[in-house]
Structures are given as C-alpha cells and as structure tokens.
Design an enzyme around this catalytic site. Structure first.
Site, mmCIF file in Angstrom:
data_model
loop_
_atom_site.group_PDB
_atom_site.id
_atom_site.type_symbol
_atom_site.label_atom_id
_atom_site.label_comp_id
_atom_site.label_asym_id
_atom_site.label_seq_id
_atom_site.Cartn_x
_atom_site.Cartn_y
_atom_site.Cartn_z
ATOM 1 N N HIS A 32 0.621 -1.406 0.000
ATOM 2 C CA HIS A 32 -0.013 -0.084 -0.056
ATOM 3 C C HIS A 32 0.841 1.260 -0.012
ATOM 4 O O HIS A 32 0.281 2.544 -0.153
ATOM 5 C CB HIS A 32 -0.996 -0.091 1.212
ATOM 6 C CG HIS A 32 -2.302 0.540 0.890
ATOM 7 N ND1 HIS A 32 -3.186 0.469 1.545
ATOM 8 C CD2 HIS A 32 -2.511 1.575 -0.194
ATOM 9 C CE1 HIS A 32 -4.478 1.140 1.427
ATOM 10 N NE2 HIS A 32 -4.079 1.713 0.008
ATOM 11 N N ASP A 75 -9.747 -0.183 3.869
ATOM 12 C CA ASP A 75 -8.770 -0.987 4.306
ATOM 13 C C ASP A 75 -9.124 -1.522 5.756
ATOM 14 O O ASP A 75 -9.815 -0.814 6.402
ATOM 15 C CB ASP A 75 -7.417 -0.154 4.544
ATOM 16 C CG ASP A 75 -6.314 -0.654 4.637
ATOM 17 O OD1 ASP A 75 -5.932 -1.651 5.249
ATOM 18 O OD2 ASP A 75 -5.213 0.034 4.052
ATOM 19 N N HIS A 114 -6.741 -1.726 7.969
ATOM 20 C CA HIS A 114 -5.842 -0.934 8.878
ATOM 21 C C HIS A 114 -6.103 0.641 8.417
ATOM 22 O O HIS A 114 -6.751 1.047 7.535
ATOM 23 C CB HIS A 114 -4.472 -1.327 8.579
ATOM 24 C CG HIS A 114 -4.216 -2.872 8.591
ATOM 25 N ND1 HIS A 114 -4.608 -3.319 7.385
ATOM 26 C CD2 HIS A 114 -3.964 -3.598 9.607
ATOM 27 C CE1 HIS A 114 -4.103 -5.045 8.113
ATOM 28 N NE2 HIS A 114 -3.888 -4.851 9.049
ATOM 29 N N ASP A 146 -3.239 2.549 8.194
ATOM 30 C CA ASP A 146 -2.064 3.069 7.655
ATOM 31 C C ASP A 146 -1.588 4.503 7.694
ATOM 32 O O ASP A 146 -1.281 5.462 7.055
ATOM 33 C CB ASP A 146 -2.225 2.842 6.163
ATOM 34 C CG ASP A 146 -2.409 1.571 5.481
ATOM 35 O OD1 ASP A 146 -2.510 0.605 6.510
ATOM 36 O OD2 ASP A 146 -2.544 1.298 4.551
ATOM 37 N N HIS A 148 4.319 0.848 4.326
ATOM 38 C CA HIS A 148 2.886 0.812 3.883
ATOM 39 C C HIS A 148 1.837 1.003 5.149
ATOM 40 O O HIS A 148 0.645 1.171 4.911
ATOM 41 C CB HIS A 148 2.629 -0.742 3.302
ATOM 42 C CG HIS A 148 2.644 -1.989 4.143
ATOM 43 N ND1 HIS A 148 2.069 -3.299 3.942
ATOM 44 C CD2 HIS A 148 3.107 -1.968 5.459
ATOM 45 C CE1 HIS A 148 2.196 -3.919 4.977
ATOM 46 N NE2 HIS A 148 2.800 -3.353 6.021
ATOM 47 N N ASP A 205 -7.488 -1.474 -0.211
ATOM 48 C CA ASP A 205 -6.324 -2.678 0.126
ATOM 49 C C ASP A 205 -7.376 -3.979 0.197
ATOM 50 O O ASP A 205 -8.429 -3.833 0.913
ATOM 51 C CB ASP A 205 -5.958 -2.040 1.541
ATOM 52 C CG ASP A 205 -4.792 -3.105 2.112
ATOM 53 O OD1 ASP A 205 -4.867 -4.327 1.927
ATOM 54 O OD2 ASP A 205 -4.052 -2.378 2.675
ATOM 55 N N ASP A 223 -6.998 -6.262 1.980
ATOM 56 C CA ASP A 223 -7.191 -6.873 3.136
ATOM 57 C C ASP A 223 -8.487 -6.267 3.815
ATOM 58 O O ASP A 223 -8.787 -6.866 4.785
ATOM 59 C CB ASP A 223 -6.013 -6.885 4.077
ATOM 60 C CG ASP A 223 -5.740 -5.342 4.509
ATOM 61 O OD1 ASP A 223 -6.507 -4.606 4.665
ATOM 62 O OD2 ASP A 223 -4.615 -4.965 4.825
ATOM 63 N N GLU A 266 -1.987 -4.532 -2.262
ATOM 64 C CA GLU A 266 -1.747 -5.673 -1.355
ATOM 65 C C GLU A 266 -2.065 -7.088 -1.808
ATOM 66 O O GLU A 266 -2.481 -7.955 -1.083
ATOM 67 C CB GLU A 266 -2.289 -5.588 -0.007
ATOM 68 C CG GLU A 266 -1.765 -4.138 0.592
ATOM 69 C CD GLU A 266 -0.360 -4.429 1.421
ATOM 70 O OE1 GLU A 266 -0.087 -5.548 1.695
ATOM 71 O OE2 GLU A 266 0.409 -3.350 1.549
HETATM 72 MN MN MN Z 1 -3.396 -0.559 3.694
#
Ligand code: MN
Length: 299
Positions: free
Chosen positions: A93, A123, A125, A127, A140, A227, A229, A272
């Site tokens: 990312h 995402d 997360h 980040d 990332h 992302d 994820d 990702e």
């Molecule tokens: Mn990310």
C-alpha cells in the site's frame, strides 16, 4: 469508462511491507491474464506498464519507496493529462503515496494549488503511522499519514507540496485493526472512519455513498484506494496482512457498481495482492471483479 482509456499501472513493490510477497502481485495478475476480458466489452482497457525498481544493489526501503513513488506519480500525472483513467495495481500500500501525489499534482496544474482532492481509503488498517509511532516501521503502514502531510518529508513531499489531502476530504472504510498512535493522529485531525461494525450495521452501499459525498465536499474530484485486506480473508486469502471479519466481495462490487456515472472519480487503486497466499487465484478473481464492477458499469 466514459469512453476514456483505462490505463492499468502495475507497481511491483513490496518494499513498504514486512512480507515482500505483494511485489510479485502485478506480474502474476498480468501473466495469468485475469483482467483480459475487460477490454472485450467496448472498453479501452490496457495494462500500460509495470513500475519496478531497477537499482542494484537494492536500496533501503525508504529510498526504494521514494524512487517508485516518484515514478508512479509522474506516470499517473501523464495519464491524467492525456485524458486516461489511471487504475493502479499494487504492490504494497505504500504505492498510494505515488498514486495520489500524482493525482494531486495534476489538480495543482489544472485547477490551481488550492484544488482539493478527496480520497476514500478502504482497508482493514489505518495506515496512518509516522516513524515516531510505528512499531514495525513498515512504510505501507504510513501511507495515509504521508498523504495528510505527516511523517517522513521525503515521502510526504513527493510530486508536489504537502499535504496532498485535507483531513475533511478523507474517509476510511472497513477498519478493524489499528494501533493507538495512528488512531490518535486521525482522531486529532477529525478524519471520518467507518469502522467495520458500522459497515456491518448500515451496509456497504449506504456507507460508500455517504463517504463519496463526504470526501467530495469542495473538492475537484476524489479517488478510491482499496487494500484487499479490507475484504474477508475467508473469501480472499491472497492479501499481505489478513484480518478476520472483513467485507464480502459481493457487497463491495455492488457498491462500486453504483459509482458508474460519477464523473468525480479521478483514479482507482487496488493494492496488497499477495500471489503466494492465493492458492487457487480466488483473490486474483476478486481483483478482476472489483475492476469489472467499476469499469463495465462506466462504459
Ligand atoms: Mn493498507
């Protein structure tokens, strides 16, 4: 996409991550030709280039990410200048630093230096670490903070002056794994975060619709950075950092399909993809489906 050429830019970079597997994501996606049917539908859809590091010996992660981000930003700006729609496929990312700095540089050139850019960050997360708060120091995990003007200036100032984004023009969707340092930064800035529980409660369609309106306030357009994820690892195992309890592919593709007539969407990014964890190419298919939902509906 509104009869514009859709220019795919692969970014073969895992330099911002602990697990470098995402570096080979673009090349796998290109060679298995998973996206090849997207140009058969009247769309002008092309895998234009894959940006990779050529320096030997390999530099440190900061230098590598900076080099790749600078080249990616230039490529994105060039494509926007010629009227193409940039579709960036990572890589980890950290490539978002290059993508959205490039879009912002284009807006600066065409609309003026105070032109605002919106960004929806989908995402698991946040980040949003800086080198001061990050336990891992992986870049990332700092990409969004860089775009907001925090952290390492060498990254925050790529392509044009920092910040690239104002907090009020940013939304995060699908967050469910974070550390307090980055949460404190976003909270102090007043960035709107749709945590996973809110997405479950309200539905992805409603959330994405509200997020679009939120980030577009007084802006000259917005982008989406996904992302992989953010999606549920039970469905999509091929990601850099899997986190349980994510979005379903179907709800994301349905929500994206609703964006089809949105002239405000300036660029799109999917990152990702880790081919080493994607044993049956199921997550590669997710990349395809995400692109298709956005593109076919736009033709
Ligand atoms: Mn990310």
């Amino acid at each position: 996409m509104r009869h514009r050429k859709i220019a795919v830019i692969g970014v073969a970079s895992g330099y911002g991550a602990g697990d470098r597997g995402c570096q080979d994501g673009p090349e796998v996606l290109r060679t298995i030709e998973i996206l090849k049917d997207l140009d058969r539908t009247g769309n002008d859809f092309h895998w234009d280039e894959t940006i990779c590091l050529t320096q030997q010996p390999e530099p440190d992660p900061m230098t590598a990410v900076r080099d790749i981000s600078q080249r990616l930003a230039l490529s994105v700006t060039d494509h926007l200048e010629t009227g193409d729609f940039p579709l960036v496929i990572g890589g980890d990312h950290s490539c978002a630093i290059g993508t959205w700095s490039g879009v912002r540089a284009h807006l600066n050139a065409t609309e003026g230096a105070d032109a605002r850019l919106g960004l929806i960050w989908i995402d698991a997360h946040m980040d949003s670490h800086t080198p001061r708060t990050s336990p891992s120091q992986y870049i990332h995990g700092m990409a969004l903070a860089c775009l907001l003007g925090y952290g390492e200036p060498l990254l925050a100032e790529i392509a044009c002056a920092a910040p690239k984004l104002l907090p009020r023009n940013v939304c995060l969707i699908g967050v469910r794994s974070f550390e307090w340092g980055e949460a404190n930064l976003l909270s102090s800035l007043g960035v709107r975060i749709y945590f996973m529980e809110e997405v479950h409660r309200r539905g992805m369609n409603a959330v994405l619709d509200e997020a679009r309106r939120h980030v577009s306030q007084a802006s000259f357009g917005y982008g989406i950075s996904i992302d992989l994820d953010a999606l549920d690892p039970r469905e999509e195992p091929g990601v850099g950092t899997p986190v349980p309890n994510g979005l379903l592919r179907k709800e994301v593709t349905e929500a994206l399909a609703c964006i089809h007539s949105d002239q405000q969407l300036l660029a799109f990014e999917i990152v990702e993809y880790n081919p080493y964890r994607d044993l049956h190419f199921t997550t590669a298919q997710a990349v395809h489906d995400l692109c298709r939902s956005l593109i076919l509906s736009q033709s």
